[in-house]
Scaffold this active site. Sequence first.
Site, short mmCIF file in Angstrom:
data_model
loop_
_atom_site.label_atom_id
_atom_site.label_comp_id
_atom_site.label_asym_id
_atom_site.label_seq_id
_atom_site.Cartn_x
_atom_site.Cartn_y
_atom_site.Cartn_z
N CYS B 142 23.42 35.52 8.03
CA CYS B 142 24.66 35.62 7.27
C CYS B 142 24.73 36.99 6.58
O CYS B 142 23.72 37.58 6.22
CB CYS B 142 24.72 34.51 6.23
N ASP B 144 25.61 37.47 3.70
CA ASP B 144 25.31 37.27 2.28
C ASP B 144 24.24 38.24 1.78
O ASP B 144 23.17 38.37 2.38
CB ASP B 144 24.85 35.82 2.05
N ARG B 146 22.15 38.14 -0.45
CA ARG B 146 20.89 37.63 -0.96
C ARG B 146 19.84 37.37 0.12
O ARG B 146 18.75 36.91 -0.17
CB ARG B 146 21.15 36.34 -1.76
N HIS B 198 21.82 29.62 5.45
CA HIS B 198 21.28 29.42 4.10
C HIS B 198 22.10 28.38 3.36
O HIS B 198 23.31 28.26 3.57
CB HIS B 198 21.26 30.74 3.32
N CYS B 201 26.05 28.35 1.35
CA CYS B 201 26.76 29.43 2.06
C CYS B 201 28.24 29.43 1.69
O CYS B 201 28.94 28.42 1.86
CB CYS B 201 26.58 29.25 3.56
#
Lengths: 236, 312
Positions: B142, B144, B146, B198, B201
């Site tokens: 992803c 993302d 993090r 994750h 999400c």
Amino acid sequence: MSQQDTFLYALSSNNAWAGYKAHQNPNFFPKLASGQSPQILWLGCSDSRCPETVILGLQPGDVFVHRNIANIISPTDINTSAVIEYAVVHLKVKHVVLCGHTSCGGAAAALSDTRVGGVLDTWLTPLKAVRFAHQEELDAIKDDKARAVRIAELNVEAGVKVLMANFAIQDAIRERGLEVHGCLFDIGCGRIKDLGFGTKGRNGASGGLNGSSEEVVRGKHAQLAFRGGNAQMIVR
Amino acid sequence: MFNARLVASFLTRQSSSSRCATKLNSFSRLSSTANTTTQLRPGVRFCSSHGSFGTASRTAANSLTHQSSSSTTTTPTPRFASSSNSSSSSSSSSDVAMYLKQSHERVFESNRTWAAEQKARDPEFFAKLAAGQNPEYLWIGCSDSRIPAEQITGLEPGDAFVHRNIANLVCNTDLNAMSVINYAVQHLEVKHIVVCGHYGCGGVKAAMTAKDMGILNPWLRNIRDVYRLHEKELDAIPEEEARYNRLVELNVIEQCRNVIKTAPVQQSYAKNKFPIVHGWVFGFHDGLLKDLEIDFEAVLHDIQKIYNLTDN
């Protein structure tokens, strides 16, 4: 090392990393779980030698990332468009960084006349277009590596143009001063060079005559300063 | 305790390949000296200067080397936050400038240490890095912020070819992801493809929200399709967060299936017995990866009834 070993290695290494992070800062993961507010959207190459968060010296939570073959920004690609929309409109990142790199396989493929095969030739079409638009200049460069670097730079320039034409990005520039940067990562020395395209429209080669041209991209744990033609990393 | 856990985890999970043996050595060093170092400089932040966690062991050991050398040869640099707390408002701009200079130099000092260690370990490291890549993994994750693939897995530059998009989707008409898979499998000959989702999400949550999201609609529609495929199972989960989390897992499994449906994966596996496709999920609460233990052979066999793109 067998296939199974490398697989187990990554999983056990994650176990070690998670243990270390939690040991060092017990609040690290709870804080991470509470949400993300990255300041940077990174658009880069899938190349394994360009791990964005690593080369920016930043930490989990700092950089929203999209990586594809040869960091091509194609206006009709829904994948990239969805990433840009989410990062710019919903997460409200402050910087969009498009970063190419030296010794890029995609650049080499675009400079070659042989067919790569599968869906790749179609994907590389915009890069091929860059090559044909700058055929004379590229042909004049005798060194293969230098030619690949030049097309990587031109690819970033073309990608930044596409980004600047994106409505979500245009709105964010106007409404809240979003900045768009075009960079090149030199794998041979590990340094990022600001090519000067984007919102500042500076020319990297002549930039940095005085301190006023400095730009700083701030992460939570470190920051990246664009100064003249170079980028420098500073840990907070 | 922490170090004992690390060493134990490596001892039980790692084989005796030379690469792993090196890591074990680094961990022994770490376990024997870490406590002292922690006491020496309780406020020090773990090397974000290295950027990469690199391999957990190598970088940790490396940071120790750096820290211990700086504590013996130079005055340790105080953290700005703590120094400004102690001297309150009296910290002048020259203090700030000094701090910035020192913290800036520390990055380069660590970088030099790291570069020297890489070179000592393998004199050709950077030359090889510049010459080309030979990654073992394709990571589809992803966007993302993090989940930086390399840091959470301890992989080094050159180890993993990476594609990251909203909600780690692999759609059959997406030339972007299809090109990544094609290049990674046919040209780089990766041995493993990891689809890593994750929990929590945002993309998955957005997809389950009744809202017109413009250009995101066609992309997020794929997640709604995953829900429809597993509607019964998901509807039966009463608690909302648990339902989302299960959808995250089912989405990863479905995207693994989509990877296996591609021609490069089917053809390469028929010929070379690789790559193998794995589904993982990252949890923010503990930073750990969960292996969904997808049975690659079984899924391949299952999808080939309809999606077979090999000659047999």
